[in-house]
Write a protein that holds these residues in place. Structure first.
Motif, PDB file in Angstrom:
ATOM      1  N   GLU A  15     -59.494  31.475  26.299  1.00 38.72           N
ATOM      2  CA  GLU A  15     -58.508  32.187  25.505  1.00 38.72           C
ATOM      3  C   GLU A  15     -58.017  31.309  24.359  1.00 38.72           C
ATOM      4  O   GLU A  15     -57.580  30.186  24.563  1.00 38.72           O
ATOM      5  CB  GLU A  15     -57.314  32.601  26.368  1.00 38.72           C
ATOM      6  CG  GLU A  15     -57.635  33.731  27.327  1.00 38.72           C
ATOM      7  CD  GLU A  15     -57.818  35.072  26.633  1.00 38.72           C
ATOM      8  OE1 GLU A  15     -57.515  35.170  25.429  1.00 38.72           O
ATOM      9  OE2 GLU A  15     -58.263  36.016  27.304  1.00 38.72           O
ATOM     10  N   GLU A  16     -58.097  31.847  23.146  1.00 40.65           N
ATOM     11  CA  GLU A  16     -57.561  31.185  21.969  1.00 40.65           C
ATOM     12  C   GLU A  16     -56.045  31.155  22.057  1.00 40.65           C
ATOM     13  O   GLU A  16     -55.433  32.038  22.649  1.00 40.65           O
ATOM     14  CB  GLU A  16     -58.003  31.954  20.721  1.00 40.65           C
ATOM     15  CG  GLU A  16     -57.541  31.375  19.411  1.00 40.65           C
ATOM     16  CD  GLU A  16     -58.122  30.013  19.144  1.00 40.65           C
ATOM     17  OE1 GLU A  16     -57.305  29.075  19.088  1.00 40.65           O
ATOM     18  OE2 GLU A  16     -59.320  29.857  18.971  1.00 40.65           O
ATOM     19  N   GLY A  45     -54.125  36.142  19.675  1.00 33.80           N
ATOM     20  CA  GLY A  45     -52.922  35.909  20.462  1.00 33.80           C
ATOM     21  C   GLY A  45     -52.078  37.152  20.535  1.00 33.80           C
ATOM     22  O   GLY A  45     -51.786  37.752  19.498  1.00 33.80           O
ATOM     23  N   GLN A  46     -51.676  37.540  21.745  1.00 28.10           N
ATOM     24  CA  GLN A  46     -50.951  38.794  21.923  1.00 28.10           C
ATOM     25  C   GLN A  46     -49.615  38.625  22.641  1.00 28.10           C
ATOM     26  O   GLN A  46     -49.044  39.608  23.112  1.00 28.10           O
ATOM     27  CB  GLN A  46     -51.815  39.785  22.717  1.00 28.10           C
ATOM     28  CG  GLN A  46     -53.131  40.144  22.077  1.00 28.10           C
ATOM     29  CD  GLN A  46     -54.258  39.257  22.562  1.00 28.10           C
ATOM     30  OE1 GLN A  46     -54.419  39.032  23.736  1.00 28.10           O
ATOM     31  NE2 GLN A  46     -55.046  38.750  21.631  1.00 28.10           N
ATOM     32  N   GLU A  47     -49.098  37.420  22.719  1.00 28.85           N
ATOM     33  CA  GLU A  47     -47.897  37.231  23.534  1.00 28.85           C
ATOM     34  C   GLU A  47     -46.621  37.095  22.722  1.00 28.85           C
ATOM     35  O   GLU A  47     -45.543  37.382  23.216  1.00 28.85           O
ATOM     36  CB  GLU A  47     -48.081  36.032  24.458  1.00 28.85           C
ATOM     37  CG  GLU A  47     -49.169  36.322  25.478  1.00 28.85           C
ATOM     38  CD  GLU A  47     -49.309  35.247  26.526  1.00 28.85           C
ATOM     39  OE1 GLU A  47     -48.627  34.215  26.418  1.00 28.85           O
ATOM     40  OE2 GLU A  47     -50.110  35.444  27.450  1.00 28.85           O
ATOM     41  N   SER A  48     -46.724  36.637  21.486  1.00 32.06           N
ATOM     42  CA  SER A  48     -45.551  36.602  20.620  1.00 32.06           C
ATOM     43  C   SER A  48     -46.018  36.641  19.179  1.00 32.06           C
ATOM     44  O   SER A  48     -47.183  36.370  18.876  1.00 32.06           O
ATOM     45  CB  SER A  48     -44.696  35.345  20.868  1.00 32.06           C
ATOM     46  OG  SER A  48     -45.387  34.179  20.470  1.00 32.06           O
ATOM     47  N   ALA A  49     -45.104  37.002  18.297  1.00 31.87           N
ATOM     48  CA  ALA A  49     -45.412  37.075  16.871  1.00 31.87           C
ATOM     49  C   ALA A  49     -44.171  36.702  16.086  1.00 31.87           C
ATOM     50  O   ALA A  49     -43.041  36.933  16.530  1.00 31.87           O
ATOM     51  CB  ALA A  49     -45.897  38.474  16.487  1.00 31.87           C
ATOM     52  N   GLY A  50     -44.388  36.136  14.903  1.00 31.69           N
ATOM     53  CA  GLY A  50     -43.251  35.753  14.076  1.00 31.69           C
ATOM     54  C   GLY A  50     -43.631  35.609  12.620  1.00 31.69           C
ATOM     55  O   GLY A  50     -44.786  35.321  12.292  1.00 31.69           O
ATOM     56  N   ILE A  51     -42.649  35.812  11.748  1.00 29.00           N
ATOM     57  CA  ILE A  51     -42.816  35.636  10.308  1.00 29.00           C
ATOM     58  C   ILE A  51     -41.588  34.914   9.781  1.00 29.00           C
ATOM     59  O   ILE A  51     -40.451  35.242  10.137  1.00 29.00           O
ATOM     60  CB  ILE A  51     -42.975  36.989   9.571  1.00 29.00           C
ATOM     61  CG1 ILE A  51     -44.241  37.705  10.024  1.00 29.00           C
ATOM     62  CG2 ILE A  51     -43.001  36.784   8.057  1.00 29.00           C
ATOM     63  CD1 ILE A  51     -44.387  39.112   9.450  1.00 29.00           C
ATOM     64  N   TYR A  91     -50.996  33.019  21.788  1.00 28.99           N
ATOM     65  CA  TYR A  91     -51.404  33.127  23.186  1.00 28.99           C
ATOM     66  C   TYR A  91     -51.021  31.825  23.856  1.00 28.99           C
ATOM     67  O   TYR A  91     -51.488  30.761  23.474  1.00 28.99           O
ATOM     68  CB  TYR A  91     -52.909  33.353  23.317  1.00 28.99           C
ATOM     69  CG  TYR A  91     -53.378  33.257  24.762  1.00 28.99           C
ATOM     70  CD1 TYR A  91     -53.237  34.338  25.613  1.00 28.99           C
ATOM     71  CD2 TYR A  91     -53.907  32.078  25.266  1.00 28.99           C
ATOM     72  CE1 TYR A  91     -53.619  34.247  26.943  1.00 28.99           C
ATOM     73  CE2 TYR A  91     -54.288  31.972  26.591  1.00 28.99           C
ATOM     74  CZ  TYR A  91     -54.145  33.052  27.417  1.00 28.99           C
ATOM     75  OH  TYR A  91     -54.516  32.952  28.732  1.00 28.99           O
ATOM     76  N   SER A  92     -50.158  31.868  24.858  1.00 33.05           N
ATOM     77  CA  SER A  92     -49.741  30.647  25.541  1.00 33.05           C
ATOM     78  C   SER A  92     -50.692  30.337  26.682  1.00 33.05           C
ATOM     79  O   SER A  92     -51.362  31.220  27.209  1.00 33.05           O
ATOM     80  CB  SER A  92     -48.317  30.794  26.086  1.00 33.05           C
ATOM     81  OG  SER A  92     -48.310  31.691  27.172  1.00 33.05           O
ATOM     82  N   THR A  93     -50.731  29.070  27.074  1.00 30.11           N
ATOM     83  CA  THR A  93     -51.595  28.660  28.178  1.00 30.11           C
ATOM     84  C   THR A  93     -50.789  28.335  29.430  1.00 30.11           C
ATOM     85  O   THR A  93     -51.291  27.674  30.325  1.00 30.11           O
ATOM     86  CB  THR A  93     -52.421  27.426  27.771  1.00 30.11           C
ATOM     87  OG1 THR A  93     -51.530  26.369  27.380  1.00 30.11           O
ATOM     88  CG2 THR A  93     -53.335  27.750  26.617  1.00 30.11           C
TER      89      THR A  93
END
Length: 481
Positions: A15-16, A45-51, A91-93
């Motif tokens: 997973e990236e 990555g699908q776990e968080s997003a930010g701008i 995407y966190s690990t």
């Protein structure tokens, strides 16, 4: 293979960690462009997003857990006005969604000036740097290596009184894989590690409206930007109202772009180092047909990343290609607790075979990789239940034998099936009639048109281009006498 959608289950693929995107424009809605760019890069990555947006005076950030479309709506974007923006999806690990403080971009204060940093990759020496900064009075809100990078840039910018020099000093100190974008109130910065392990490219908006940086070229495409070039390893690019400037901050090393970008991570419509990802994957299938032929009736690709390879295998072998596995495209990562019965059926929520197509047939099934083997085993069970007469697994990457420490979710060698079993044992565990992997030379041949002739192949060879401290490796490898 399909990512695990259940909490507590390790995903059965590499997973990236994340994607980065940045825009500088005095005429366009930079937050909106960044939002679209992140949607194009959502696969990373699908776990968080930010701008974060710089408006000439300050930097404002909006970030949260969830997909890009869950975090940003019209009102959220309307509040982000300025000329420079950076964005991130993660995407966190750590095995779960993480928390808000781990979401990016990260912020740092340089006296009264704010900066925001977004990072793709993993740094390997942050424990020492974090301890040094804490001793100097720097406070941290998360345990991420990305925040360490942001804080060290802020600290040394205060000392040198120039942001480019602060970034340069940070690049001289940090080790590992990184492609980073940074927003100040007035400028956009982009920079990469000296090996160029993680991808980052530069594009230009039409009619000289501005500049864009993106983890992949598909991010440029969605906003109508023209690809200009890749950000060079060890380079800092700065874009502001005076135009674009570059600095070779640290000496570039032998190029070691991650070869797995071509296998799985990148979107098939992206181009990396001049090589079409889609064509590379199709080449992998052609070469695999040459290296591992088998008598069969049909070739199937495991959606989505296995399909180009399956087309190549079919073309080279003369065996008919068919869509024998249907993917539910409306199920992403979910954290709704399943029942035990649902957990057992697991993969069927994402993939379902077509008995009318495959019943009684000898199948060649093409997939991108086998990491832990659990999903492959479930897929074979499904295909058997659908009536497949024979199942011959063909994998368009070599055996994943070693963990990655540069931004990919494989922390320990004991999680990797190929490091613990022979080919025959893996075949028996998965339940297929035969199992073959492309050779490393074959994979290199498939991406041979890439400008970079050397890659990071550590997950296949155990040869790591950036030295790893004992604090990372001491529990990562199998202890065999």
């Amino acid at each position: 293979m399909a990512t695990s959608i259940f909490p507590g289950e390790k995903p059965d693929r590499l997973e990236e960690e994340c994607a980065v995107f940045g825009v500088y424009s005095t005429t366009d809605d930079v937050a909106r462009l960044t939002c679209f760019g992140l949607q194009a890069l959502q696969h990373r990555g699908q776990e968080s997003a930010g701008i974060a947006v710089g408006d000439g005076d300050t930097v404002t950030v909006t970030k949260d857990l969830g997909l890009v479309t869950q975090v940003f709506n019209e009102s959220a974007l309307a509040a982000l006005r300025g000329e420079v923006a950076v964005g991130h999806c993660r995407y966190s690990t750590s095995g779960g969604m993480g928390n808000w403080t781990s979401a990016q971009p990260h912020m740092s204060a340089i006296d009264e000036v704010l900066i925001a940093l977004a990072h793709n990759g993993t740094l390997v020496n942050t424990n020492r740097i974090r301890a040094d900064l804490i001793s100097k009075g720097v406070e941290f809100r998360s345990n991420t290596d990305s925040e360490v990078a942001c804080q060290v840039i802020g600290y040394y910018t205060r000392e040198t009184h120039h942001l480019t020099e602060g970034i340069k000093t940070a690049m001289e100190m940090i080790d590992g894989a990184y492609a980073m974008v940074l927003a100040s109130p007035t400028a956009l910065y982009a920079f990469r590690d000296p090996h160029g392990i993680r991808p980052l490219c530069l594009g230009k908006l039409p009619d000289d409206r501005g500049w864009v940086v993106s983890s992949e070229t598909c991010g440029l495409d969605i906003v109508g930007a023209e690809f200009v070039r890749d950000v060079r390893p060890g380079e800092i690019i700065r874009i502001n109202d005076t135009g674009i400037s570059t600095l070779q901050a640290i000496e570039p090393q032998e190029p070691r772009g991650c070869i797995f970008e071509y296998v799985y991570f990148a979107r098939p419509d992206s181009v990396i180092d001049g090589q079409s990802v889609y064509q590379a994957r199709r080449n992998m299938g052609r070469i695999l047909a040459r290296e591992a032929p088998v008598e069969a009736d049909l070739v199937l690709g495991v959606p989505d990343s296995g399909v180009p390879g399956a087309l190549g295998y079919s073309e080279a072998s003369g065996i008919e290609f068919t869509d024998g596995i249907v993917k539910n495209r409306y199920v992403g990562r979910t954290f709704i607790q399943p029942t035990q019965e649902m957990r057992q059926m697991g993969i069927r929520i994402k993939l379902n075979p077509l008995p009318s197509v495959i019943a009684g047939k000898r199948l060649v099934v093409i997939d991108d990789s086998i990491v832990r083997g659990n999903t492959s085993k479930k897929l074979v069970d499904m295909l058997r239940s659908a009536g497949a007469a024979e199942i011959h697994f063909r994998i368009v990457s070599p055996e994943v034998m070693w963990p990655c420490f540069y931004g990919i979710d494989t922390a320990n060698q004991d999680q990797l099936i190929a490091a613990n079993m022979t080919n025959e044992e893996m075949c028996e565990f998965i339940g297929c009639d035969s199992l073959e992997f492309i050779s490393l030379d074959g994979l290199r041949e498939a991406v041979g048109d890439a400008h970079s002739k050397t890659f990071c192949e550590a997950c296949f060879t155990g040869e790591y281009p950036v030295a790893l401290p004992d604090s990372i490796t001491k529990n990562a490898f199998l202890k065999k006498s």
